[in-house]
Design an enzyme around this catalytic site. Structure first.
Site, PDB file in Angstrom:
ATOM      1  N   PRO A 252       0.811  -1.216   0.000  1.00 53.27           N
ATOM      2  CA  PRO A 252       0.000   0.000   0.000  1.00 53.27           C
ATOM      3  C   PRO A 252       0.848   1.271   0.000  1.00 53.27           C
ATOM      4  O   PRO A 252       0.370   2.344  -0.355  1.00 53.27           O
ATOM      5  CB  PRO A 252      -0.808  -0.083   1.306  1.00 53.27           C
ATOM      6  CG  PRO A 252      -0.709  -1.483   1.764  1.00 53.27           C
ATOM      7  CD  PRO A 252       0.564  -2.050   1.194  1.00 53.27           C
TER       8      PRO A 252
ATOM      9  N   ARG B 118      -2.951  -8.501 -20.606  1.00 53.35           N
ATOM     10  CA  ARG B 118      -3.986  -8.308 -21.624  1.00 53.35           C
ATOM     11  C   ARG B 118      -3.578  -7.269 -22.665  1.00 53.35           C
ATOM     12  O   ARG B 118      -4.139  -7.196 -23.748  1.00 53.35           O
ATOM     13  CB  ARG B 118      -5.340  -7.968 -20.992  1.00 53.35           C
ATOM     14  CG  ARG B 118      -5.442  -6.595 -20.401  1.00 53.35           C
ATOM     15  CD  ARG B 118      -6.715  -6.468 -19.589  1.00 53.35           C
ATOM     16  NE  ARG B 118      -7.914  -6.810 -20.335  1.00 53.35           N
ATOM     17  CZ  ARG B 118      -8.502  -6.031 -21.238  1.00 53.35           C
ATOM     18  NH1 ARG B 118      -8.007  -4.850 -21.503  1.00 53.35           N
ATOM     19  NH2 ARG B 118      -9.589  -6.417 -21.864  1.00 53.35           N
TER      20      ARG B 118
ATOM     21  N   GLU C 223       1.712  -8.071   8.685  1.00 52.91           N
ATOM     22  CA  GLU C 223       1.892  -6.615   8.695  1.00 52.91           C
ATOM     23  C   GLU C 223       2.775  -6.157   7.544  1.00 52.91           C
ATOM     24  O   GLU C 223       3.003  -4.962   7.351  1.00 52.91           O
ATOM     25  CB  GLU C 223       2.512  -6.160  10.030  1.00 52.91           C
ATOM     26  CG  GLU C 223       1.590  -6.307  11.228  1.00 52.91           C
ATOM     27  CD  GLU C 223       0.258  -5.606  11.018  1.00 52.91           C
ATOM     28  OE1 GLU C 223       0.247  -4.458  10.552  1.00 52.91           O
ATOM     29  OE2 GLU C 223      -0.786  -6.228  11.305  1.00 52.91           O
TER      30      GLU C 223
ATOM     31  N   ASP D   7     -10.119   0.204 -24.881  1.00 47.27           N
ATOM     32  CA  ASP D   7     -10.590   0.147 -23.503  1.00 47.27           C
ATOM     33  C   ASP D   7     -10.499   1.504 -22.820  1.00 47.27           C
ATOM     34  O   ASP D   7      -9.817   2.401 -23.300  1.00 47.27           O
ATOM     35  CB  ASP D   7      -9.729  -0.840 -22.698  1.00 47.27           C
ATOM     36  CG  ASP D   7     -10.204  -2.279 -22.851  1.00 47.27           C
ATOM     37  OD1 ASP D   7     -11.350  -2.467 -23.284  1.00 47.27           O
ATOM     38  OD2 ASP D   7      -9.425  -3.190 -22.524  1.00 47.27           O
TER      39      ASP D   7
HETATM   40  N1  SAM Z   1       0.793  -2.984   7.415  1.00 49.97           N
HETATM   41  C1  SAM Z   1       0.651  -2.746   6.028  1.00 49.97           C
HETATM   42  C2  SAM Z   1       0.263  -1.307   5.803  1.00 49.97           C
HETATM   43  O1  SAM Z   1      -0.470  -0.750   6.603  1.00 49.97           O
HETATM   44  O2  SAM Z   1       0.658  -0.735   4.767  1.00 49.97           O
HETATM   45  C3  SAM Z   1      -0.415  -3.631   5.413  1.00 49.97           C
HETATM   46  C4  SAM Z   1      -0.007  -5.042   5.247  1.00 49.97           C
HETATM   47  S1  SAM Z   1      -1.204  -5.960   4.375  1.00 49.97           S
HETATM   48  C5  SAM Z   1      -2.269  -6.502   5.664  1.00 49.97           C
HETATM   49  C6  SAM Z   1      -0.383  -7.430   3.906  1.00 49.97           C
HETATM   50  C7  SAM Z   1       0.168  -7.420   2.492  1.00 49.97           C
HETATM   51  O3  SAM Z   1      -0.877  -7.195   1.562  1.00 49.97           O
HETATM   52  C8  SAM Z   1       1.198  -6.366   2.188  1.00 49.97           C
HETATM   53  O4  SAM Z   1       2.471  -6.768   2.609  1.00 49.97           O
HETATM   54  C9  SAM Z   1       1.097  -6.213   0.684  1.00 49.97           C
HETATM   55  O5  SAM Z   1       1.911  -7.158   0.005  1.00 49.97           O
HETATM   56  C10 SAM Z   1      -0.367  -6.548   0.403  1.00 49.97           C
HETATM   57  N2  SAM Z   1      -1.197  -5.365   0.139  1.00 49.97           N
HETATM   58  C11 SAM Z   1      -2.149  -4.873   0.944  1.00 49.97           C
HETATM   59  N3  SAM Z   1      -2.738  -3.805   0.408  1.00 49.97           N
HETATM   60  C12 SAM Z   1      -2.155  -3.618  -0.792  1.00 49.97           C
HETATM   61  C13 SAM Z   1      -2.334  -2.657  -1.830  1.00 49.97           C
HETATM   62  N4  SAM Z   1      -3.217  -1.665  -1.731  1.00 49.97           N
HETATM   63  N5  SAM Z   1      -1.560  -2.760  -2.929  1.00 49.97           N
HETATM   64  C14 SAM Z   1      -0.648  -3.743  -3.055  1.00 49.97           C
HETATM   65  N6  SAM Z   1      -0.424  -4.693  -2.081  1.00 49.97           N
HETATM   66  C15 SAM Z   1      -1.175  -4.622  -0.980  1.00 49.97           C
END
Ligand code: SAM
Length: 248
Positions: free
Chosen positions: A88, A152, A115, A167
């Site tokens: 994120p 795609r 996490e 698209d």
């Molecule tokens: N503690 C992190 C934070 O607040 O940014 C969130 C961890 S999340 C529960 C677990 C995993 O989901 C991350 O390590 C990432 O690989 C993936 N993930 C979660 N949200 C994502 C997003 N918006 N984009 C890409 N990967 C995401």
């Protein structure tokens, strides 16, 4: 193109990638996907891959060592690889980003869990990309989104070569509405112009609908794009008609 997925649940990504456009793209050799299960690189009998965070706090962290080993295995024998941790905190994926990633011959996508991953695994030059401003439980879905959006667009991946070119976002606009048979469905008719066979009128109708829809729903896209005189005229027509229907 080669894409390696490193994840705790690689089968979730594999299942998604085996069907439809992605499945066919693999059969045609347009993309080669490989999957790496981080747990297989743990060094204890219980295949431990997570531990408590230093500094305290809730949740667990994906340990560096099993992940680093999985990454080494994924990169072995590959030339220049772009390594992307789905997170994120990363650069938000959009159409320009998808096109940029298409240029990479080889990608390694790292899906986190818990996490997140131990930060020390990331090396200089590794990238972080996000699929949107929300938090998923794991990066597997995000890896699937990146793969789908990217593959795609690769030449030959879609049955109909024009599909991706027309698209949403391809021209900086949202897509126009689509209709198929029957001509009348539950009292609602297909716009007559689409039945006219007049390709010039159909093209203009679609362009006008795309411009109008983008203006209504995503004015930010129009703000970042210049319009041709034809597009400007069609958008003004749409706006007049829209306001003529009593909208503000
Ligand atoms: N503690 C992190 C934070 O607040 O940014 C969130 C961890 S999340 C529960 C677990 C995993 O989901 C991350 O390590 C990432 O690989 C993936 N993930 C979660 N949200 C994502 C997003 N918006 N984009 C890409 N990967 C995401």
């Amino acid at each position: 193109m080669d894409i390696d997925v490193v994840a705790l649940f690689p089968d979730a990504v594999r299942a998604f990638c085996e069907v439809g456009v992605l499945g066919r793209a693999q059969e045609r050799g347009i993309v080669r996907l490989r999957y790496w299960d981080v747990r297989a690189f743990a060094d204890d009998a219980r295949q431990t891959v997570d531990d408590r965070p230093y500094g305290g706090g809730p949740g667990m962290v994906l340990m560096a060592e099993p992940l680093a080993r999985a990454l080494t295995a994924a990169k072995e024998g590959r030339g220049a690889v772009r390594t992307i941790y789905l997170s994120p905190s990363g650069r938000r994926l959009d159409e320009a980003g998808v096109r940029e990633l298409m240029g990479a011959g080889s990608l390694v996508l790292v899906a986190g869990r818990y996490e997140g991953i131990d930060e020390r695994v990331l090396e200089a030059g590794d990238e972080e990309w996000s699929i949107g401003d929300y938090v998923l439980s794991g990066g597997e879905v995000a890896a699937g989104v990146v793969i789908d959006a990217l593959v795609r667009q690769l030449p030959g991946a879609l049955g109909h070569e024009d599909s991706a070119r027309e698209d949403s976002f391809a021209h900086g606009l949202l897509d126009h509405p689509h209709y198929t048979r029957p001509e009348e469905w539950r009292g609602r008719e297909v716009p007559p112009v689409l039945l006219s066979g007049d390709h010039g009128r159909i093209r203009r109708w679609r362009l006008k609908a795309a411009l109008g829809r983008t203006w209504l729903r995503r004015p930010d896209l129009l703000a970042g794009r210049s319009l041709t005189s034809e597009e400007q005229g069609l958008l003004e027509e749409f706006q007049q008609e829209y306001r003529g229907q009593g909208h503000e």
